[in-house]
Write an enzyme that holds these catalytic residues in place. Sequence first.
Site, short mmCIF file in Angstrom:
data_model
loop_
_atom_site.label_atom_id
_atom_site.label_comp_id
_atom_site.label_asym_id
_atom_site.label_seq_id
_atom_site.Cartn_x
_atom_site.Cartn_y
_atom_site.Cartn_z
N ASP A 342 0.85 -1.18 0.00
CA ASP A 342 0.00 0.00 0.00
C ASP A 342 0.89 1.23 0.00
O ASP A 342 2.10 1.15 0.13
CB ASP A 342 -0.94 -0.03 1.21
N GLU A 543 -10.04 7.51 4.33
CA GLU A 543 -9.28 6.94 5.43
C GLU A 543 -8.54 8.00 6.25
O GLU A 543 -8.15 9.04 5.74
CB GLU A 543 -8.27 5.94 4.90
#
Length: 862
Positions: A342, A543
């Site tokens: 990620d 997020e």
Amino acid sequence: MTTLKKHENKSRLASLLVLGATSTLMVGCNQADNQAVAEQEVPQSKPVAMEHNIDIWPELNLPVKKDPEIERKISEYLAKMTLEQKVAQMIQPEIRDITVADMRKYGFGSYLNGGGSFPNNDKHSTPDDWINLAEAMYQASMDDSEDGIAIPTMWGTDAVHGHNNVIGATLFPHNIGLGAANNPELLEQIAAITATEVMVTGIDWVFAPTVAVVRDDRWGRTYEGYSEDPEIVREYSAAIVRGLQGAAEKDFLGDSRVISTVKHFVGDGGTENGDDQGNNLASEQELYDIHAQGYVGGLSAGSQSVMASFNSWHGEKNHGNKYLLTDVLKDKMGFDGFVVGDWNGHGQIPGCTNDNCSQTINAGLDIFMVPTDAWKPLYENTIAQVKSGEIPMSRIDDAVSRILRVKLRAGLFEKPSPANRPVSGKLELIGAAEHRAVARQAVRESLVLLKNKGNVLPLNPTQKILMAGDGADNIGKQSGGWTITWQGTGNTNEDFPGGTSIYAGFEKAVKAAGGDIELAADGNYKVKPDVAVVVFGEEPYAEGIGDIDNLEYQRGNKKDLALLKKLKAEGIPVVSVFISGRPMWVNAELNASDAFVAAWLPGSEGQGIADVLLTNEKGKVQHDFVGKLSFSWPKSANQATVNRNDEDYAPLLPYGFGLQYGDDNVLADDLDETVTKSADADQPLVLFEHAAKAPWALTMMSGTEVSLVNSSVVELGSIKLQTMDKDVQEDARTITFAGNDKAMVALRGNFVEDLRRYSENQSAITLLVRKDQEFSDKVYLEMHCDEEGCQTRVDITEKMAGFTIDEWQVLSVDLKCFTDQGLNIARTTLPFGISTSGSGIVSFADIKLAPNKASTALISCQ
């Protein structure tokens, strides 16, 4: 969705880098990232030694078997590739940080666009612009004139509720709404449409589906989860993978299919307190039974890539967890595709930075997702680590084999270039009417009716209808995060050509039936209506930014409740349409509503709501409610971890609840509106004890320079910070200000933190300080949030002057002193900073937010 701490984050970080109230260091949305910011080490819990039980994990019967011919080709490529070429396959930079010339020189195996990143750095890039960039990058990767080899590159993108980065694309409801629909066949159809619209723009690979099983609804990514229940997640994961990639035995990775990614491996939905990128403390059995079921579903359907998760499991970051990535995922479960990281997730592993991390490759990561210009030193350092033996050559060959295997399975070596593929450039497919019709169906099926007193719903369109609330005519709000921009902010209705707001859907239906409709967001109508439909809810977020402290809606600012009460007081029946990325505590809003619809984040086809709430002109129901709660609805603001099958399960509305027309209403108008304190409400929040506590990191700022503190002695411009021994080794820090420039030592985080409960509990920020040398100029204690002008400071010069030299004393400041200046404590980015333009020396230790200490603080604003 993914993960990514996208470039939109840079503008937010600018607010963190403020020295005092008047001097701001601009980071800006451009290539000139401050390297110290990009490479910060994220504090985390210390890993806990665990005994693993590999037998918990299954051996999956994966539908895509190894093909001897593909394996032969992989061996041929490996035999002729240099180390440099192999490592380049493992590097995934971001489109803002590389050029076509870089691709030609290095031959990256893949690249991505992060949320809020576009070709030509233009939000309004056309589909042709996307195709042109894909074609240029592909041709550069196939040009062997500089790197000596022709291997097609892959473009990866976050298409998580449609092709959501592209203006005009069809936007489907976010996963939480699709979970309420509980229709796997519809999900497969949605994924297939998404794949088609993605392929129109020449992109090969999608970072979806997210298969997080959300256990704490305070998590800002709750809406990315289909359910709190692993059963739905497992089934939906398989459906999405089939829709994106095609069936393994039929049209696998055909001309209108893309490579899928199940993410984030594993346990991201189960972190403590719902903290994004936090620590999951589930047992190994729970990790499999709850959090891994999406991988069982997705891998069993043939997904070719898995994304590693930012979170830790018992203190060990997943990006560096060899047991999970290699022993479990690859060896036991049999996954033979590749594992991608990620957004700079490798840099969070202890001992690593964004440009140097052998640990994660040795643990089983195959592709570094490395945005910013860290890609080049990471490439060079990885090559050096292989040459030194720090990374075994066998691990590099395994990673590259997996990458090549997926590319060969996807036919990337045989398919035409991106601009010449069968659906490429067919712009009529972007936001096509038939695609929008499926999205509209998904909206209808996702709606959950929570309350319907006196059967006020459905509404006859021949009535006089008022549409109120700031969500009524706002496609950006109804679409949520991961919509054009990363956080879904900064959009207007004009950014959604072909899309329909909720009001527009009502307007069309009402006018066609001969009724009257008025739009007044503030509820101030011209003609008294027969009924008011009020559309309100959460502002878009993604997020980190979306993490909250508890589930109370509009805590401290009940403007939407006031609107509902105003209309009720005027004798108007009120239908509430609630836009949200999670269940929330809305008892007061429920009490003030005759009907209440959980609409989640429906996307671009807002008319799907009118389809259900309105009858036809003859009063006949067009579409009944079919959606059921896939997340339990809380009965208190602190009931954030209420999940199906809990021993003490007692929500307001249970998993699976959802009324249909004619059902008996179950919610009266007397729900408890008392805001109760959480069990730990009076516990202090420790910010620094021996070291900065997660998610905060120590930062030094001097003039325009910024540095993360990751060693015992750091000097930057006019400031020096070093460890010192107060009670035990290195449990305090000493700051030496030279007085040559504005300087500050601070604690800051990557994302905002919701610290409202400490303001509500009359807290003070307290710390131990020892003045080692008098200050020559004013000295301040600072707190910042991420909004413009939200860098507050309190002058502590007088109090510091009264402290005795070389004596530890308590410094405390009432948080109200900061909030009175405009600090939005719900969006705190910097909870502590000491700044001055003068010279002086001070040591500090034990920083905390202490409840019930405001009135007795050394500096109080009560």
